[in-house]
Design an enzyme around this catalytic site. Structure first.
Site, PDB file in Angstrom:
ATOM      1  N   GLU A 152       0.862  -1.223   0.036  1.00  0.00           N
ATOM      2  CA  GLU A 152      -0.077  -0.041  -0.115  1.00  0.00           C
ATOM      3  C   GLU A 152       0.908   1.303   0.018  1.00  0.00           C
ATOM      4  O   GLU A 152       2.012   1.163   0.494  1.00  0.00           O
ATOM      5  CB  GLU A 152      -1.023  -0.132   1.154  1.00  0.00           C
ATOM      6  N   GLU A 156      -1.894   8.677   5.643  1.00  0.00           N
ATOM      7  CA  GLU A 156      -2.801   8.810   6.785  1.00  0.00           C
ATOM      8  C   GLU A 156      -3.386  10.331   6.410  1.00  0.00           C
ATOM      9  O   GLU A 156      -2.339  11.371   6.254  1.00  0.00           O
ATOM     10  CB  GLU A 156      -2.191   8.862   8.000  1.00  0.00           C
ATOM     11  N   LEU A 251       9.633  18.204   0.324  1.00  0.00           N
ATOM     12  CA  LEU A 251      10.683  18.711   0.498  1.00  0.00           C
ATOM     13  C   LEU A 251      10.240  20.138   1.637  1.00  0.00           C
ATOM     14  O   LEU A 251      10.747  20.959   1.445  1.00  0.00           O
ATOM     15  CB  LEU A 251      10.993  19.307  -0.695  1.00  0.00           C
ATOM     16  N   CYS A 261       5.049   4.668   9.946  1.00  0.00           N
ATOM     17  CA  CYS A 261       5.741   4.022   8.634  1.00  0.00           C
ATOM     18  C   CYS A 261       7.000   4.280   8.450  1.00  0.00           C
ATOM     19  O   CYS A 261       7.788   3.531   8.211  1.00  0.00           O
ATOM     20  CB  CYS A 261       4.943   4.186   7.549  1.00  0.00           C
ATOM     21  N   ARG A 329       1.707   7.721  16.927  1.00  0.00           N
ATOM     22  CA  ARG A 329       2.949   6.745  16.645  1.00  0.00           C
ATOM     23  C   ARG A 329       4.250   7.549  16.130  1.00  0.00           C
ATOM     24  O   ARG A 329       4.030   8.278  15.460  1.00  0.00           O
ATOM     25  CB  ARG A 329       2.665   5.758  15.742  1.00  0.00           C
TER      26      ARG A 329
HETATM   27  C1  UGA Z   1       3.812   7.093   4.443  1.00  0.00           C
HETATM   28  C2  UGA Z   1       3.892   7.347   2.928  1.00  0.00           C
HETATM   29  O1  UGA Z   1       3.842   8.540   2.427  1.00  0.00           O
HETATM   30  C3  UGA Z   1       3.038   6.495   2.200  1.00  0.00           C
HETATM   31  O2  UGA Z   1       3.016   6.454   0.689  1.00  0.00           O
HETATM   32  C4  UGA Z   1       2.967   4.941   2.774  1.00  0.00           C
HETATM   33  O3  UGA Z   1       1.708   4.295   2.289  1.00  0.00           O
HETATM   34  C5  UGA Z   1       2.908   5.015   4.310  1.00  0.00           C
HETATM   35  O4  UGA Z   1       3.792   5.889   4.697  1.00  0.00           O
HETATM   36  C6  UGA Z   1       2.738   3.599   4.888  1.00  0.00           C
HETATM   37  O5  UGA Z   1       3.852   3.036   4.578  1.00  0.00           O
HETATM   38  O6  UGA Z   1       1.894   3.160   5.314  1.00  0.00           O
HETATM   39  P1  UGA Z   1       2.267   8.648   6.381  1.00  0.00           P
HETATM   40  O7  UGA Z   1       3.160   8.067   7.200  1.00  0.00           O
HETATM   41  O8  UGA Z   1       0.626   8.419   6.361  1.00  0.00           O
HETATM   42  O9  UGA Z   1       2.494   7.999   4.774  1.00  0.00           O
HETATM   43  O10 UGA Z   1       2.490  10.141   6.096  1.00  0.00           O
HETATM   44  P2  UGA Z   1       3.382  11.207   5.009  1.00  0.00           P
HETATM   45  O11 UGA Z   1       2.202  12.137   4.514  1.00  0.00           O
HETATM   46  O12 UGA Z   1       4.321  10.407   3.957  1.00  0.00           O
HETATM   47  O13 UGA Z   1       4.270  11.813   6.257  1.00  0.00           O
HETATM   48  C7  UGA Z   1       5.303  11.261   7.108  1.00  0.00           C
HETATM   49  C8  UGA Z   1       6.090  12.168   7.881  1.00  0.00           C
HETATM   50  O14 UGA Z   1       6.901  12.948   7.173  1.00  0.00           O
HETATM   51  C9  UGA Z   1       5.024  13.019   8.713  1.00  0.00           C
HETATM   52  O15 UGA Z   1       5.757  13.253  10.048  1.00  0.00           O
HETATM   53  C10 UGA Z   1       5.124  14.399   7.832  1.00  0.00           C
HETATM   54  O16 UGA Z   1       5.054  15.377   8.949  1.00  0.00           O
HETATM   55  C11 UGA Z   1       6.549  14.440   7.599  1.00  0.00           C
HETATM   56  N1  UGA Z   1       6.755  14.992   6.241  1.00  0.00           N
HETATM   57  C12 UGA Z   1       6.406  14.891   5.177  1.00  0.00           C
HETATM   58  C13 UGA Z   1       7.752  16.080   6.333  1.00  0.00           C
HETATM   59  O17 UGA Z   1       8.387  16.509   7.449  1.00  0.00           O
HETATM   60  N2  UGA Z   1       8.032  16.835   5.150  1.00  0.00           N
HETATM   61  C14 UGA Z   1       7.279  16.779   4.016  1.00  0.00           C
HETATM   62  O18 UGA Z   1       7.696  17.474   3.028  1.00  0.00           O
HETATM   63  C15 UGA Z   1       6.553  15.560   3.940  1.00  0.00           C
END
Ligand code: UGA
Length: 438
Positions: A152, A156, A251, A261, A329
């Site tokens: 997947e 979230e 970025l 994740c 988490r």
């Molecule tokens: C992530 C992946 O984006 C999904 O494609 C994947 O399916 C999922 O893990 C998984 O393996 O189940 P998620 O953990 O829900 O999804 O959240 P993201 O939107 O990817 O953000 C992850 C973290 O990175 C958050 O803490 C967010 O604040 C941080 N982030 C994101 C940044 O610090 N900078 C960014 O530019 C983007």
């Protein structure tokens, strides 16, 4: 219409089940947690995910989606069984596969007709082969089955949109017929479908998450260089992002990544590399750079306050690991509040949806239900989660409520020039006009 069984009603299982039902399939979602199933049957969601409650309600009403704790019921007439159970981080960063194993054994025991077992959970390379061995050995009598990996890529907070409009679907199996059948299931989504072998599909998932985590750690490291030289990391990211080879997504410099994740998947990939005698230097640094950002918060707030944190009150804007979720988490807020408290500060916090989930995880933090009430009397605020409602705060009001107008913006949601004009001692990440910078 296909008949599908989904094992696990967490984020992935529930979203996958509800979305496949919405595409016209008949879905029976199973969980061993009877309370969860009882709640779902009453329309109570186990998680906060925008749009999910409505999607579930609509499909239950249409008779396409139902919930059970019984494998026998869930498998009745099912051609496909998705395994979407948790794979938490185990010892040494290895993924803990106990729930996958239970699911595979239970499917094997209760299947009465040929079945395509599809693994959605993020699992170490080689798990698909292991699942096939488990199913084979746990079947009371041999019945045809195939194991397919279909990782997947849902985020979230936007999981339904990500499911319905994916960048791609990855399908891995050595059984071409099974892979084609799973591809058919995904055809209505009109996205590219990558058909490959099991191990490659499993690796694509880890590689994608690790790359995205690396992108964030890269921009966070760059933010420090930007700040040291007076460049603006937000504009640097925008300027880089127009290059299609780089892309603007992931970025955003800030307090780094957390959640269920990236932390476990980067560790698991590094662990897998080490197990084969490799030295995953980049992955190790991706992790270090990420957690440094959280560790640094008390020092930065102290600098802004011009003294130590003893007896000061710090307010945290946001608790969830990211916006639009109540997931706590590996949320930066937990480490940050612990570090602030260890440095002698009192910590107060506000989050639009994660309050209840967060409370038991941070008993020493005063979690309030109104953002302005939280600001009242604080010596400093830290933006931890970039919720939209924080972007629209009445900052004049916030300023009047604070004891001292100090904001450490860990998610770069405010405009440094405007904050300065308003009289805030404001510091963003990797941006100029940091008038509080030491
Ligand atoms: C992530 C992946 O984006 C999904 O494609 C994947 O399916 C999922 O893990 C998984 O393996 O189940 P998620 O953990 O829900 O999804 O959240 P993201 O939107 O990817 O953000 C992850 C973290 O990175 C958050 O803490 C967010 O604040 C941080 N982030 C994101 C940044 O610090 N900078 C960014 O530019 C983007």
């Amino acid at each position: 219409m296909k008949q599908i069984c989904v094992v696990g009603v967490g984020y992935v299982g529930l979203v996958t089940g509800a979305c496949f039902a919405d595409l016209g399939n008949r879905v029976i979602a199973l969980d061993v947690d009877a309370k969860r199933i009882e709640n779902l049957n009453k329309g109570i969601m186990p998680i906060y995910e925008p749009g999910l409650e409505e999607l579930v309600r609509r499909n239950v009403k249409a008779g396409r989606l139902s919930f059970t704790t019984s494998y026998a019921d869930a498998l009745k007439g099912a051609e496909f069984a998705f395994i979407a159970v948790g794979t938490p981080e185990g010892v040494d960063g290895a993924a803990d596969l106990q729930y996958v194993e239970v699911a595979a054994r239970s499917l094997a025991k209760h299947m009465t007709a040929p079945l395509i077992v599809i693994n959605k959970s993020t699992v170490p390379i080689g798990t698909g082969d292991w699942v096939a061995d488990i199913v084979k050995s746990a079947q009371p009598k041999p019945i045809d089955f195939a194991v397919v990996s279909c990782p997947e890529f849902l985020r979230e907070g936007s999981a339904i949109a990500d499911f319905m409009a994916p960048h791609r679907n990855v399908i891995g199996s050595l059984d071409k017929d099974a892979a084609n059948k799973v591809a058919q299931l995904h055809l209505p989504l009109r996205a590219p479908i990558v058909i490959t072998d099991l191990r490659t599909a499993e690796m694509i998932k880890y590689a994608s998450n690790a790359f995205l985590a690396a992108k964030i750690s890269f921009i966070n490291e760059l933010a420090d260089v930007c700040e040291a030289y007076g460049a603006d990391v937000k504009e640097v990211a925008a300027g880089m992002g127009y290059d299609a080879r780089i892309g603007r997504h992931f970025l955003d410099a800030g307090l780094g990544w957390g959640g269920s994740c990236f932390p476990k998947d980067v560790q698991a990939l590094a662990f897998m590399a080490k197990q084969k005698g490799l030295n995953p230097r980049i992955l190790n640094d991706v992790v270090d750079v990420n957690y440094d950002r959280r560790r640094d918060v008390p020092t930065q707030v102290e600098k802004l306050l011009g003294g130590n944190l003893k007896g000061k009150t710090v307010g945290m804007l946001g608790l969830a690991f990211k916006e639009n979720t109540d997931d706590m988490r590996d949320a930066p807020s937990v480490d940050i509040s612990n570090a602030l408290i260890a440095a002698g500060a009192k910590v107060r916090a506000y989050d639009p949806v994660a309050r209840e989930v967060a409370a038991p995880m941070m008993p020493a933090v005063e979690i309030v239900s109104d953002v302005y009430e939280m600001a009242k009397g604080c010596d400093a605020l830290v933006v931890v989660t970039p919720w939209n409602e924080f972007k629209q705060l009445d900052l004049e009001k916030v300023k009047s409520l604070l004891k001292t107008p100090v904001i450490y913006d860990g998610r770069n949601i405010y405009d440094p020039a405007r904050m300065s004009e308003m009289g805030f001692t404001y510091r963003a990440i990797g941006r100029p006009s940091n008038n509080g910078r030491a």
